[in-house]
Design a protein around this motif. Structure first.
Motif, mmCIF file in Angstrom:
data_model
loop_
_atom_site.group_PDB
_atom_site.id
_atom_site.type_symbol
_atom_site.label_atom_id
_atom_site.label_comp_id
_atom_site.label_asym_id
_atom_site.label_seq_id
_atom_site.Cartn_x
_atom_site.Cartn_y
_atom_site.Cartn_z
ATOM 1 N N ALA B 99 40.280 23.191 28.771
ATOM 2 C CA ALA B 99 40.595 21.829 28.306
ATOM 3 C C ALA B 99 39.759 20.810 29.085
ATOM 4 N N ARG B 100 39.652 21.000 30.408
ATOM 5 C CA ARG B 100 38.859 20.079 31.242
ATOM 6 C C ARG B 100 37.383 20.131 30.851
ATOM 7 N N GLU B 101 36.906 21.350 30.574
ATOM 8 C CA GLU B 101 35.509 21.554 30.179
ATOM 9 C C GLU B 101 35.215 20.796 28.876
ATOM 10 N N LEU B 102 36.148 20.916 27.895
ATOM 11 C CA LEU B 102 35.934 20.259 26.610
ATOM 12 C C LEU B 102 36.059 18.742 26.726
ATOM 13 N N ASN B 103 36.935 18.258 27.630
ATOM 14 C CA ASN B 103 37.037 16.816 27.860
ATOM 15 C C ASN B 103 35.703 16.265 28.342
ATOM 16 N N TYR B 104 35.059 17.016 29.245
ATOM 17 C CA TYR B 104 33.753 16.608 29.785
ATOM 18 C C TYR B 104 32.713 16.597 28.673
ATOM 19 N N ALA B 105 32.755 17.650 27.832
ATOM 20 C CA ALA B 105 31.789 17.729 26.721
ATOM 21 C C ALA B 105 31.982 16.561 25.755
ATOM 22 N N ASN B 106 33.244 16.206 25.474
ATOM 23 C CA ASN B 106 33.520 15.089 24.559
ATOM 24 C C ASN B 106 33.026 13.771 25.127
ATOM 25 N N LEU B 107 33.219 13.586 26.448
ATOM 26 C CA LEU B 107 32.769 12.358 27.106
ATOM 27 C C LEU B 107 31.244 12.262 27.049
#
Lengths: 139, 112
Positions: B99-107
């Motif tokens: 989830a943290r990884e995807l949050n970074y990718a979205n940002l």
């Protein structure tokens, strides 16, 4: 998801699935079909089957050409059986030819499934299958 | 972007990202244009703790994977009884990081 991790995960899943089906197939031949070992966490926790419970029996039935029994056990078994046969060949072919046709297909399929009407109809299908599964288990 | 705004963003949203990525995010934000501040506030970030709860109760059906956007893997989990129960348990430990990884990718997607 990165291509290499996706391919590795799917190959590992197919291998585990293949071994699982083979083990259950041997067990199926030597004992009654009700002796299959259950690994379903949901069934262990609640006592009720999950939407995909019965798919192992279904796949084993398909390998023995008992298609009606397979459909009754769980229709999801047909999808799993097709994927178990096709995916390893597709991925190995991709790796051998340095192409990424499966990866492109996977990404395109994800986009289609995310469309609202597709998602809702699939959820309804899974829910209907689940209801049928519980009905079969309790009756 | 002003350092003050970057600090506010980091202070309020640091739990959504991997801790080792915070300096990179801070750097990325300070290099970004000021007009993007409102836009990055609208990026939908998945709370890792909520994802863990969803994974504990709905992970068997792949709901955790569907919610973070890994639809294909969600279908895989659903069709295989949670990967014979093994994948479900593995995901209890993996889902917060993912989830943290995807949050970074979205940002990142929003900034570039």
């Amino acid at each position: 998801m990165q291509k290499k991790w996706l391919y590795l995960l799917i190959l590992a899943c197919c291998m585990t699935g293949g071994i699982w089906v083979a083990c259950n197939s041997i067990n199926y031949a030597s004992a009654s079909s009700h002796n299959m070992v259950s690994v379903c966490l949901f069934k262990a926790a609640t006592g009720l089957p999950c939407p995909s419970c019965g798919s192992t029996k279904s796949v084993v039935d398909i390998t023995r050409m008992h298609f009606a029994d397979a459909l009754y056990a769980n229709p999801i078994g047909f999808i799993v059986a097709i994927l178990l046969v096709i995916l390893p060949f597709w991925i190995v072919a991709d790796l051998a030819t340095h192409k990424q046709s499966f990866y492109n297909f996977y990404n395109a399929a994800e986009l289609i499934i995310r469309k609202r009407w597709v998602a809702i109809s699939l959820i309804l299908l899974v829910a209907a299958n689940w209801a049928w599964n519980i009905y079969k288990y309790t009756s | 972007m002003e350092q003050q705004k970057v600090d506010i963003y980091i202070a309020t949203n640091s739990k959504y990202f991997e801790s080792h990525l915070i300096p990179q995010i801070s750097d990325m934000l300070s290099r970004a244009d000021d007009s993007k501040f409102l836009m990055i506030q609208t990026v939908s970030l998945k709370d890792p703790t909520s994802m863990l709860l969803i994974s504990l109760f709905g992970g068997h059906f792949g709901i955790d994977r569907f919610i973070i956007g890994d639809t294909g893997l969600g279908v895989g989990k659903l069709l295989t009884c949670g990967g014979l129960g093994i994948w479900t348990i593995v995901d209890w430990f993996m889902i917060m990081g993912r989830a943290r990884e995807l949050n970074y990718a979205n940002l990142q997607k929003m900034l570039y």
